[in-house]
Design a protein around this motif. Structure first.
Motif, PDB file in Angstrom:
ATOM      1  N   PRO A   1       2.288  12.961   7.290  1.00 25.39           N
ATOM      2  CA  PRO A   1       2.495  12.352   8.615  1.00 25.39           C
ATOM      3  C   PRO A   1       2.313  10.826   8.596  1.00 25.39           C
ATOM      4  N   VAL A   2       1.373  10.341   7.790  1.00 25.00           N
ATOM      5  CA  VAL A   2       1.163   8.895   7.659  1.00 25.00           C
ATOM      6  C   VAL A   2       2.393   8.262   7.016  1.00 25.00           C
ATOM      7  N   ARG A   3       2.938   8.924   6.001  1.00 28.77           N
ATOM      8  CA  ARG A   3       4.153   8.415   5.355  1.00 28.77           C
ATOM      9  C   ARG A   3       5.285   8.300   6.382  1.00 28.77           C
ATOM     10  N   GLY A   4       5.403   9.285   7.251  1.00 25.72           N
ATOM     11  CA  GLY A   4       6.417   9.238   8.305  1.00 25.72           C
ATOM     12  C   GLY A   4       6.194   8.079   9.264  1.00 25.72           C
TER      13      GLY A   4
ATOM     14  N   LEU B   1       7.294  -3.296   9.172  1.00 21.91           N
ATOM     15  CA  LEU B   1       6.847  -3.331   7.786  1.00 21.91           C
ATOM     16  C   LEU B   1       8.054  -3.415   6.866  1.00 21.91           C
ATOM     17  N   VAL B   2       7.791  -3.765   5.610  1.00 21.73           N
ATOM     18  CA  VAL B   2       8.817  -3.763   4.571  1.00 21.73           C
ATOM     19  C   VAL B   2       8.450  -2.676   3.575  1.00 21.73           C
ATOM     20  N   ARG B   3       9.418  -1.838   3.226  1.00 16.93           N
ATOM     21  CA  ARG B   3       9.205  -0.801   2.215  1.00 16.93           C
ATOM     22  C   ARG B   3       9.732  -1.323   0.892  1.00 16.93           C
TER      23      ARG B   3
ATOM     24  N   GLY C   1       8.238   2.452  -2.958  1.00 13.14           N
ATOM     25  CA  GLY C   1       7.758   3.281  -1.862  1.00 13.14           C
ATOM     26  C   GLY C   1       6.447   2.821  -1.253  1.00 13.14           C
ATOM     27  N   ARG C   2       6.064   1.606  -1.534  1.00  8.77           N
ATOM     28  CA  ARG C   2       4.866   1.040  -0.924  1.00  8.77           C
ATOM     29  C   ARG C   2       5.267   0.185   0.265  1.00  8.77           C
ATOM     30  N   TYR C   3       4.297  -0.148   1.100  1.00 13.51           N
ATOM     31  CA  TYR C   3       4.584  -0.887   2.330  1.00 13.51           C
ATOM     32  C   TYR C   3       3.760  -2.156   2.397  1.00 13.51           C
ATOM     33  N   ARG C   4       4.382  -3.188   2.982  1.00 14.78           N
ATOM     34  CA  ARG C   4       3.707  -4.475   3.179  1.00 14.78           C
ATOM     35  C   ARG C   4       4.168  -5.051   4.508  1.00 14.78           C
TER      36      ARG C   4
ATOM     37  N   VAL D   1       0.822  -1.214   0.000  1.00 13.98           N
ATOM     38  CA  VAL D   1       0.000   0.000   0.000  1.00 13.98           C
ATOM     39  C   VAL D   1       0.856   1.263   0.000  1.00 13.98           C
ATOM     40  N   MET D   2       0.254   2.338  -0.480  1.00 16.66           N
ATOM     41  CA  MET D   2       0.889   3.655  -0.442  1.00 16.66           C
ATOM     42  C   MET D   2       0.384   4.397   0.788  1.00 16.66           C
ATOM     43  N   ALA D   3       1.095   5.437   1.159  1.00 15.08           N
ATOM     44  CA  ALA D   3       0.694   6.245   2.315  1.00 15.08           C
ATOM     45  C   ALA D   3      -0.719   6.793   2.123  1.00 15.08           C
ATOM     46  N   LYS D   4      -1.065   7.154   0.911  1.00 12.82           N
ATOM     47  CA  LYS D   4      -2.405   7.679   0.625  1.00 12.82           C
ATOM     48  C   LYS D   4      -3.474   6.651   0.968  1.00 12.82           C
ATOM     49  N   ASP D   5      -3.226   5.380   0.641  1.00 11.74           N
ATOM     50  CA  ASP D   5      -4.181   4.312   0.950  1.00 11.74           C
ATOM     51  C   ASP D   5      -4.403   4.189   2.452  1.00 11.74           C
ATOM     52  N   VAL D   6      -3.322   4.281   3.196  1.00 14.55           N
ATOM     53  CA  VAL D   6      -3.415   4.172   4.656  1.00 14.55           C
ATOM     54  C   VAL D   6      -4.140   5.392   5.227  1.00 14.55           C
TER      55      VAL D   6
END
Length: 76
Positions: free
Chosen positions: A51-54, A65-67, A71-74, A31-36
């Motif tokens: 702030p969510v990205r941070g 998490l794994v980046r 730039g997405r996270y899982r 997911v991207m920070a925007k999704d979260v």
């Protein structure tokens, strides 16, 4: 926030970080920070997404998490 260690559960995180982890784990893929931010009920303006990205980066830096290269996270 503590570094993730073997056997450590989500209870070691604050409620905000636990919610982020639930959103990432419940997604179909990275997911991207925007999704979260949307999952947290926040607006999709840069001031609300950054702030969510941070927070995602902090979770990644501490082993929760794994980046990905894009730039997405899982989850780990």
């Amino acid at each position: 926030m503590p570094d993730r260690a073997e056997g450590m559960g989500l209870q070691a995180l604050t409620s905000e970080y636990r919610r982020i982890m639930e959103i990432v784990a419940g997604s179909d893929g990275p997911v991207m920070a925007k999704d979260v931010a949307v999952g947290l009920g926040r607006e999709t303006t840069p001031g609300k997404i950054e702030p969510v990205r941070g927070q995602l980066r902090k979770l990644s830096d501490r082993g929760w998490l794994v980046r990905t290269a894009s730039g997405r996270y899982r989850p780990c």
